[in-house]
Design an enzyme around this catalytic site. Structure first.
Site, PDB file in Angstrom:
ATOM      1  N   GLU A 151      44.992  40.262  43.417  1.00  0.00           N
ATOM      2  CA  GLU A 151      45.327  40.843  45.356  1.00  0.00           C
ATOM      3  C   GLU A 151      43.722  40.547  45.379  1.00  0.00           C
ATOM      4  O   GLU A 151      43.148  41.118  45.138  1.00  0.00           O
ATOM      5  CB  GLU A 151      45.834  42.530  45.373  1.00  0.00           C
ATOM      6  CG  GLU A 151      45.937  43.287  46.489  1.00  0.00           C
ATOM      7  CD  GLU A 151      47.131  42.302  47.299  1.00  0.00           C
ATOM      8  OE1 GLU A 151      48.004  41.883  47.493  1.00  0.00           O
ATOM      9  OE2 GLU A 151      46.754  42.190  48.428  1.00  0.00           O
ATOM     10  N   LEU A 153      43.450  42.628  48.735  1.00  0.00           N
ATOM     11  CA  LEU A 153      43.015  44.303  49.901  1.00  0.00           C
ATOM     12  C   LEU A 153      42.180  44.332  49.384  1.00  0.00           C
ATOM     13  O   LEU A 153      41.881  44.977  48.690  1.00  0.00           O
ATOM     14  CB  LEU A 153      44.803  44.759  50.061  1.00  0.00           C
ATOM     15  CG  LEU A 153      45.172  45.539  48.905  1.00  0.00           C
ATOM     16  CD1 LEU A 153      43.854  46.467  48.839  1.00  0.00           C
ATOM     17  CD2 LEU A 153      46.278  46.332  48.576  1.00  0.00           C
ATOM     18  N   GLU A 155      40.675  48.594  49.915  1.00  0.00           N
ATOM     19  CA  GLU A 155      41.303  50.215  50.422  1.00  0.00           C
ATOM     20  C   GLU A 155      40.458  50.773  52.106  1.00  0.00           C
ATOM     21  O   GLU A 155      39.633  49.940  52.497  1.00  0.00           O
ATOM     22  CB  GLU A 155      39.998  50.809  49.584  1.00  0.00           C
ATOM     23  CG  GLU A 155      40.913  51.149  48.051  1.00  0.00           C
ATOM     24  CD  GLU A 155      40.202  51.330  47.275  1.00  0.00           C
ATOM     25  OE1 GLU A 155      39.229  52.949  47.043  1.00  0.00           O
ATOM     26  OE2 GLU A 155      40.295  51.356  45.766  1.00  0.00           O
ATOM     27  N   LYS A 207      40.449  34.879  41.645  1.00  0.00           N
ATOM     28  CA  LYS A 207      40.238  36.546  41.619  1.00  0.00           C
ATOM     29  C   LYS A 207      38.412  37.224  41.672  1.00  0.00           C
ATOM     30  O   LYS A 207      38.662  37.617  42.647  1.00  0.00           O
ATOM     31  CB  LYS A 207      40.702  37.200  41.443  1.00  0.00           C
ATOM     32  CG  LYS A 207      40.655  38.620  41.510  1.00  0.00           C
ATOM     33  CD  LYS A 207      40.972  38.954  42.990  1.00  0.00           C
ATOM     34  CE  LYS A 207      40.654  40.938  42.461  1.00  0.00           C
ATOM     35  NZ  LYS A 207      40.151  41.031  44.292  1.00  0.00           N
ATOM     36  N   PHE A 252      31.263  40.739  55.820  1.00  0.00           N
ATOM     37  CA  PHE A 252      29.954  41.382  54.207  1.00  0.00           C
ATOM     38  C   PHE A 252      28.491  40.465  55.053  1.00  0.00           C
ATOM     39  O   PHE A 252      28.119  40.542  53.220  1.00  0.00           O
ATOM     40  CB  PHE A 252      30.992  40.636  53.220  1.00  0.00           C
ATOM     41  CG  PHE A 252      32.053  41.343  52.731  1.00  0.00           C
ATOM     42  CD1 PHE A 252      33.206  41.193  53.995  1.00  0.00           C
ATOM     43  CD2 PHE A 252      31.895  41.997  51.838  1.00  0.00           C
ATOM     44  CE1 PHE A 252      34.846  42.375  53.438  1.00  0.00           C
ATOM     45  CE2 PHE A 252      32.683  42.756  51.554  1.00  0.00           C
ATOM     46  CZ  PHE A 252      34.372  42.988  52.076  1.00  0.00           C
ATOM     47  N   GLY A 256      22.976  47.930  53.263  1.00  0.00           N
ATOM     48  CA  GLY A 256      23.670  49.078  53.260  1.00  0.00           C
ATOM     49  C   GLY A 256      23.292  49.579  51.851  1.00  0.00           C
ATOM     50  O   GLY A 256      22.189  48.796  51.507  1.00  0.00           O
ATOM     51  N   CYS A 263      35.713  47.821  42.496  1.00  0.00           N
ATOM     52  CA  CYS A 263      36.119  46.158  41.969  1.00  0.00           C
ATOM     53  C   CYS A 263      34.843  45.966  41.924  1.00  0.00           C
ATOM     54  O   CYS A 263      34.809  45.361  41.026  1.00  0.00           O
ATOM     55  CB  CYS A 263      37.580  46.084  43.015  1.00  0.00           C
ATOM     56  SG  CYS A 263      38.736  46.564  42.684  1.00  0.00           S
ATOM     57  N   LYS A 266      32.354  46.449  38.601  1.00  0.00           N
ATOM     58  CA  LYS A 266      33.561  46.079  37.830  1.00  0.00           C
ATOM     59  C   LYS A 266      33.911  44.540  37.196  1.00  0.00           C
ATOM     60  O   LYS A 266      33.401  43.947  36.341  1.00  0.00           O
ATOM     61  CB  LYS A 266      34.634  47.104  37.044  1.00  0.00           C
ATOM     62  CG  LYS A 266      35.850  46.375  37.862  1.00  0.00           C
ATOM     63  CD  LYS A 266      37.418  47.317  37.536  1.00  0.00           C
ATOM     64  CE  LYS A 266      38.046  46.849  38.187  1.00  0.00           C
ATOM     65  NZ  LYS A 266      38.773  45.397  38.005  1.00  0.00           N
TER      66      LYS A 266
END
Ligand code: NAD
Ligand code: UGA
Length: 434
Positions: A151, A153, A155, A207, A252, A256, A263, A266
């Protein structure tokens, strides 16, 4: 199509609710009774814009069920998703697969006939094969097909990302499973989203490679921003200039306080471990991790520098502690490193976050919680913005300055314009702008 989603967290819950929007029936299984109570009362246990509505509407339509009872959900499912957590394993930085394999052991006895089992959790390369081996051991009577369906997506924009993905990625070597997954994602394919079928190893690695590459972009722009400050350049001008090059892209590249979240940290760590294990080390990504770790510490130092005469006895107002805006998720948030360092140096910290307090409170002992931005800044010596919630952009800096004792504003997300901040009487420090 009947779906069983194991895990009602950020990914499982959003995926389950979005699948019901396609007209599919989803039973979402979780083993956390508190979470299930909230869900069955029609409330999302997590803050994700739009999710409450989606859950309530589809529960009412009878397409979305929440339960702890795995058996019937697995028995009737065409597809079973594993969407449980894969956190960083304590001590060695690998992905902790204990939740995944516990769920596999729990579901195995209930499989009835050909059922596609697929990981949605982010799992290291080779995991789908290991799950298949485990299922063959537990249920030698079955024809098993384990897919990888990572996945992508984010948050905060999870519903939009799930329903308008850049691509859906499915790793499988079973024609039968492919047909089921094609049917499952047909609603998205019909709307023009590419649905890609690849090997399981490619899907699993893609991924991690995607997250590592995005993390690399962030660490890159953070280092460029440091250089901008030294040479008198403006990182926003630099980012937008390089971003116009389609080979680079403008996403991206916001500097900051370092990336956080459940995610990137880790997954970067787990990918580095996998690469070392296979003797194909990813030295660039190891450096990305290091740069990001040092970044958070450097940000605390930046706040200290803004305080004339040190931090002892000073009051710092902090706006935003979640790892990004539009979420209540505190996992690996940069604030969890920055604030304790400021407390160690003797500062009192006052905090406001529009949604983060519930999760943040136990993780940030000793801070004073406030209900609004203006309450937070009252009598503060220094104002620090850590998370760029939209409502902070609309603050009247003259009013903010008038509430404060001091005049230092450290904007770690470049939320404000330097000229506006200075006109309001602030000594203004931001990121990558000399
Ligand atoms: P989470 O911790 O929010 O949710 C996991 C849920 O699984 C929890 O509600 C937990 O109670 C439940 N659970 C654990 N074991 C269970 C079991 N045996 N039976 C039933 N329920 C069980 O995690 P998350 O953020 O949703 O992440 C899940 C996976 O998705 C991870 O691998 C993550 O890397 C990946 N992922 C997350 C995101 C994100 O934005 N959070 C995006 C893409 C991928
Ligand atoms: C990230 C990825 O963007 C998703 O594609 C992926 O599915 C997800 O991880 C995952 O695997 O869980 P997420 O962590 O929700 O999504 O949020 P991001 O928007 O990627 O932000 C991650 C961190 O990077 C935040 O701390 C954010 O502030 C920081 N960031 C992001 C920057 O500092 N600069 C940027 O330009 C972008």
């Amino acid at each position: 199509m009947k779906i069983c989603m194991i895990g009602a967290g950020y990914v499982g819950l959003v995926s389950a609710a979005c699948f019901t929007e396609f007209g599919w029936n989803v039973t979402c299984v979780d083993n956390d009774p508190k979470r299930l109570d909230e869900l069955n009362a029609g409330r999302s246990p997590i803050y994700e814009p739009g999710l409450d509505d989606l859950i309530q509407r589809n529960m009412k339509a009878g397409r979305l069920i929440f339960t702890s009872d795995l058996g019937p959900a697995v028995k009737s499912a065409d597809v079973v998703f594993l969407a449980v957590g894969t956190p960083m394993r304590r001590g060695d930085g690998y992905a902790d697969l204990s939740y995944v394999f516990a769920a596999v052991d729990e579901l195995a006895p209930h499989i009835d006939g050909f059922t596609v089992i697929t990981t949605k959790s982010t799992v290291p390369v080779g995991t789908s094969r290991q799950i298949e081996d485990r299922l063959k051991q537990l249920r030698p009577d079955l024809e098993t097909a384990v897919c990888s369906n990572p996945e992508f997506l984010r948050e905060g924009s999870a519903i939009q990302d799930f329903t308008h993905p850049d691509r859906v990625l499915v790793g499988t070597d079973s024609e039968k499973a492919r047909a089921v997954m094609e049917a499952l994602y047909r609603p998205l394919a019909l709307r023009g989203s590419p649905v890609m079928f690849v090997s399981r190893e490619s899907a699993e690695l893609a991924k991690y490679a995607a997250n590592a590459f995005l993390a690399l972009k962030i660490s890159f722009i953070n280092e460029i921003s440091d250089l901008c400050e030294q040479v008198g350049a403006d990182v926003q001008e630099v980012a937008s200039a390089i971003g116009k090059d389609r080979r680079i892209g403008d996403k991206f590249l916001h500097p900051g306080p370092g990336y956080g979240g459940s995610c990137f940290p880790k997954d970067v760590s787990a990918l580095v471990r996998t690469a070392r294990e296979y003797k194909a080390p990813l030295s660039i990504i190891e450096q990305v991790d290091r740069v990001n770790h040092e970044r958070k510490i450097a940000m605390a130092k930046r706040v200290e520098e803004a305080a004339t005469g040190g931090l002892r006895g000073k009051t710092i107002a902090v706006l935003g502690v979640t790892f990004k805006p539009n979420t209540d998720d505190m996992r690996d948030a940069p604030s969890l490193v920055i604030l304790p360092l400021l407390q160690e140096r003797g500062a009192t910290i006052r905090v406001f976050d529009p949604q983060g307090r519930k999760q943040a409170e136990p993780l940030l002992p000793g801070v004073v919680w406030c209900e609004s931005s203006l309450e937070t800044v009252k009598d503060a010596d220094i104002l620090v913005v850590i998370t760029e919630w939209n409502e902070f952009r609309a603050l009247d800096l003259n009013l903010v300055r008038a509430q404060m004792r001091g005049d230092a504003l450290v904007d770690l997300r470049n939320v404000f314009q330097p000229a506006t901040a200075r006109e309001a009487g602030f000594r203004y420090a931001s990121i990558g702008r000399a």
